[in-house]
Design an enzyme around this catalytic site. Structure first.
Site, short mmCIF file in Angstrom:
data_model
loop_
_atom_site.label_atom_id
_atom_site.label_comp_id
_atom_site.label_asym_id
_atom_site.label_seq_id
_atom_site.Cartn_x
_atom_site.Cartn_y
_atom_site.Cartn_z
N GLU A 146 -44.69 1.82 -0.07
CA GLU A 146 -45.19 0.70 -0.29
C GLU A 146 -45.91 0.28 0.98
OE1 GLU A 146 -45.64 0.51 -3.25
OE2 GLU A 146 -43.54 0.43 -4.15
N PHE A 205 -57.60 2.21 11.60
CA PHE A 205 -56.66 2.92 10.90
C PHE A 205 -56.63 4.58 10.87
CE2 PHE A 205 -56.98 -0.94 8.48
CZ PHE A 205 -55.55 -1.07 8.16
#
Length: 387
Positions: A366, A386
């Site tokens: 998660e 990212f």
């Protein structure tokens, strides 16, 4: 006079009677049905499937949903249930998360009325199990690069690809599968009896041994048009379900932390070295005090996020704060607990090493620490880092 964790910070007074009721029922279930067998189940790599229907009878499967057959409970009530189950073992909170926050939430949020009626009531009762197939073998942090595809063939859809680390897939009756299409990422309800669908439990795990995670292969799986989740288009669909599961982790990880802290306090007051309990030494008291402070901060953060969720104001960034903090601090507490237990802390006479191993998995799924860190960095700077 010693103080219990329940009254050290008076969190009880911040809860409603209904919330305390859910917590107490979940704590009783964990105490009576999970704790007596969990060490052996962890050793044997055994998932105790008979408990699924009991959790359904308890009302905790999809308990936060308002669909037919679901309890429609508040976010704090759901969080408290996650807290109590993970205090027994992360694997059982994971089951409730996969079933309710992932599979059932996907159907509730994006399914047709027919799909909801077919699947949600029996899943809430624990009569059917669902799984959520998003992660792929190359990695889970970049779902936009998924290789699983779904193509149209007349009125049907044909799915092909591979998924990995899919909780419950070998036990599931239905899989929520996310695949790349010409229209973007779409979700599909795949009965696991469909030809071409196969799931194999991953062996060799040193963590989450009392639960099931699988490799899934989709080999030209043919589905009718009615298998498509009509309300989900793009990655916002699976991401919204992941946020439901991440919210439960905020509470759950603190449950594992609480169990480690309680064991540490008991050991510190009963084990004697140099003629007195080790808890009478300043160094041990410092460890316990630091563990308590981080536990209570984690619980207050979880409660704050729960109240935000109930008011409709909880953001994904806030969930990232909670997930990152709860798991990181729970691991720190577990490691400190092991030092207080000494050599005995590495044995299954105590739950600490089991919690520590499980939390390493919770830290990864998660959203890893790194991903949640970058979510927060983006929120603070407005710059994405990212790649």
């Amino acid at each position: 006079m010693t103080t219990t964790l329940d009254d050290a910070f008076s969190i009880d007074h911040l809860l409603t009677d209904e919330e305390r009721g859910w917590r107490d029922r979940a704590r009783a279930f964990a105490t009576e049905r999970i704790r007596p067998v969990i060490e052996q189940d962890f050793e044997d790599k055994h998932f105790r499937r008979e408990l699924v229907a009991e959790l359904g009878a308890l009302g905790v499967l999809g308990m936060h949903l308002k669909d037919e057959g679901c309890a429609g409970a508040g976010a704090v009530s759901y969080g408290l249930v996650c807290h109590e189950l993970e205090a027994a073992d992360s694997g059982w909170r994971t089951f409730v998360s996969v079933q309710g926050s992932l599979a059932m939430s996907a159907i509730s949020k994006f399914g047709s009325d027919e799909q909801k009626a077919e699947w949600l009531p029996p899943m809430a009762r624990g009569e059917r199990i669902g799984c959520f197939a998003l992660t792929e073998p190359e990695g889970g942090s970049d779902p936009a690069a998924m290789r699983t595809t779904a193509r149209r063939d007349g009125d049907d859809w044909v799915l092909a690809g591979v998924k990995r680390w899919i909780g419950l897939a070998a036990l599931a009756d239905v899989a929520v599968v996310w695949a790349a299409t010409d229209e973007g990422v779409r979700g599909f309800l795949v009965p696991t009896s469909t030809p071409g669908f196969s799931a194999t439990a991953i062996d060799g795990k040193l963590s989450m041994r009392a639960s099931v995670q699988c490799d899934v292969v989709l080999e030209e799986v043919r589905l009718p048009a009615s298998a498509l989740l009509p309300g989900a288009r793009g990655l916002s669909g699976p991401f919204s379900c992941l946020n439901e599961a991440r919210y439960g982790i905020v509470w759950g990880a603190m449950g594992a932390a609480r169990d480690c802290l309680e064991v540490s306090i008991e050991r510190a007051t009963t084990r004697e070295v140099f003629g007195r309990p080790i808890g009478a030494t300043q160094l041990i008291q410092e460890k316990l005090a630091n563990m308590l402070v981080e536990y209570e901060k984690g619980m207050l953060l979880a409660l704050h996020l729960g109240r935000l969720k109930e008011s409709g104001r909880l953001t994904p960034t806030q969930i990232s704060v909670g997930k990152l903090n709860s798991v990181r601090e729970a691991l720190t507490i577990a490691r400190e607990a092991r030092t207080i237990l000494g050599g005995d802390g590495i044995t299954n006479a105590f739950p600490v090493m089991r919690h520590m191993a499980n939390l390493e998995s919770v830290r990864t799924y998660e959203g890893t620490d790194e991903i949640h860190t970058l979510v927060l960095g983006r929120a603070l700077t407005g710059l994405a880092a990212f790649a």
